[in-house]
Write a protein that holds these residues in place. Sequence first.
Motif, PDB file in Angstrom:
ATOM      1  N   MET A   1       0.844  -1.200   0.000  1.00 35.63           N
ATOM      2  CA  MET A   1       0.000   0.000   0.000  1.00 35.63           C
ATOM      3  C   MET A   1       0.877   1.247   0.000  1.00 35.63           C
ATOM      4  O   MET A   1       1.985   1.252   0.516  1.00 35.63           O
ATOM      5  CB  MET A   1      -0.897   0.013   1.230  1.00 35.63           C
ATOM      6  N   SER A   2       0.366   2.346  -0.561  1.00 33.32           N
ATOM      7  CA  SER A   2       1.118   3.599  -0.600  1.00 33.32           C
ATOM      8  C   SER A   2       0.138   4.746  -0.697  1.00 33.32           C
ATOM      9  O   SER A   2      -1.062   4.563  -0.957  1.00 33.32           O
ATOM     10  CB  SER A   2       2.080   3.619  -1.793  1.00 33.32           C
ATOM     11  N   GLN A   6      -2.478   3.984   2.116  1.00 34.37           N
ATOM     12  CA  GLN A   6      -1.700   3.737   3.330  1.00 34.37           C
ATOM     13  C   GLN A   6      -2.153   4.651   4.462  1.00 34.37           C
ATOM     14  O   GLN A   6      -2.302   4.216   5.607  1.00 34.37           O
ATOM     15  CB  GLN A   6      -0.217   3.956   3.047  1.00 34.37           C
ATOM     16  N   HIS A   9      -5.733   3.428   5.697  1.00 32.49           N
ATOM     17  CA  HIS A   9      -5.718   2.130   6.374  1.00 32.49           C
ATOM     18  C   HIS A   9      -5.057   2.213   7.749  1.00 32.49           C
ATOM     19  O   HIS A   9      -5.255   1.327   8.584  1.00 32.49           O
ATOM     20  CB  HIS A   9      -5.016   1.086   5.513  1.00 32.49           C
ATOM     21  N   ALA A  10      -4.276   3.273   7.987  1.00 35.37           N
ATOM     22  CA  ALA A  10      -3.624   3.435   9.289  1.00 35.37           C
ATOM     23  C   ALA A  10      -4.551   4.051  10.335  1.00 35.37           C
ATOM     24  O   ALA A  10      -4.214   4.092  11.517  1.00 35.37           O
ATOM     25  CB  ALA A  10      -2.378   4.310   9.136  1.00 35.37           C
TER      26      ALA A  10
END
Length: 419
Positions: A1-2, A6, A9-10
Motif C-alpha cells: 500500500m502507498s 496507506q 488504512h492506518a
Amino acid sequence: MSGIVQIVHAIEGYDPDALHVEKARTAIRACLVPVAESERLPVREALGRVLAEDIVPAIDVPGHDNTAMDGYAVRFADLQSGDTVLAEIGAALAGKAFGGRVGSGQCVRVTTGAVMPAGADTVVVQEVVKAQGGKVTIPPGQKAGQHLRYAGEDLKKGEPVLMPGQLLRPAELGLIASLGIGEVRVRRKLRVAFFSTGDELVSIGAALKQGEVYDSNRYTLHGMLSRLGVEIHDLGVVRDDPAQLEAAFRKASERADAIITTGGVSVGEADFVKPMMAKLGEALFWRIAMRPGRPMAFGRIGHAFLFGLPGNPVAVMVTFYQFVREALMFLSGRTGDCALPMLKAAAAEPLRKVAGRTEYQRGILYRDGAEWKVKTTGQQGSGVLRSMSEANCFIVLEHERGRVAAGEPVQVQQFEGLA
C-alpha cells in the motif's frame, strides 16, 4: 500500500464495509493537501476568496483619539458634583480638527468621529446639556473617558489582524480597506471537474427513450459548487464505455484539483467506473454507515482528488454536503472549522430510525411560539429529489440513535446560508 491508501488504512477503527460518518471525514481530511498557488487581486475583487498572506496594519485604526457621539469635549477634572457651567470656545468636526487646546472651565462642540481636542478627555452627549450664549451647562453623573474612541482601539500598527486561510467576507474587505490597502494576495481558485456516468442518462433537450432519465445531478452539483466560489468544469454525461470513461478521467485530472462523479460506485453495478478509478489512480470504495449515501468512493488520480458519489439525486446532495463541501473548502486553503453548524429543535412527530447508521432526513424547520420544531417532508427515498426542494434542513439522527418520539430534541443542519 502507498499514498492515500496507506494513510487511510492506518486510521484506527477503519472499516471500508461499515464506515462511520466521522471516520470517513477523518480519512478524507488526512489525505488532503490545499492548493499552494496564489495571486494578487484588487480588494473589491477578493470577495469569497481565501487569504494567502498576513494583513499587518501600517497605521493605527482609528489613527487618533476621536469622539463616539455628538456633544461637547470637556476636561473631566472640571466637572462638579452639581451642574457645571463651561465656556464653549470652538468646534471640532469629523475631518476638521479644533486647532486650539481646551483649558480649565472650557469645552468644545464636537461631532461623531471628530479628533478629540487637545486637553479634553471626556465627551458629554448633546442631549443632556443646556447651551445658551456661549455657555454650556453640564449635569452631574458623567464618567471619565466616556464616549471616546482611542487611537488603535480597532486595529494597532504592527499587530496582524487577518491570517492566511481566512475567507474574505464583506467585513474583511472593509477592514483591509480601512488600512489603506488596495490589493491583497489570495489563494488561486480551486478547480473542480465533474461528470455523470450511465447509459440511462440523457442531457436536457433530448427526447427520452424507454428506460432513460434526464441527468439532474450535474445541475445540483453545479449549483452547490457555485456557492463555494470554485472554478467549475462540467464534463457532461459519460457513457458506460471504458474508452470514454478513461478519456473523461484523464481530462478531468489534467485540468482540476478535484474530480466529482455521480453513479457507478454501488456494489454490484454493471459498469466500468470502479475498475477505471482503480486503474488510473488510488481509489477506496466505501460502504458508509449512513442513509442516504451509503456507497462512496474516495481517491486520487494524478494530482486530483477523487470523490465518487452515488447516482441517486438525494444521495448526491447528502454526500456532497457531508463530505465533499468541507473537503473542497480545505483544499481551497480555508482554515478553521468549515463543518455545517448543528442546531437543536424538537421533533414535531415520531421519526423512524434504525440504530447503527447516521441518517439525514429531509426536514422543515419552523417556529411554534417560542419553540423551534422540525418535521419531515414525507417520503425519504434517495431518488425523491422533491424532498430536498421542499426541505429547509437536514434532520441529523446520530449513529447510535433509534426511533425518535415526538417532542424529543434532534439536531438539524439548515440549508439557508450554505456555502
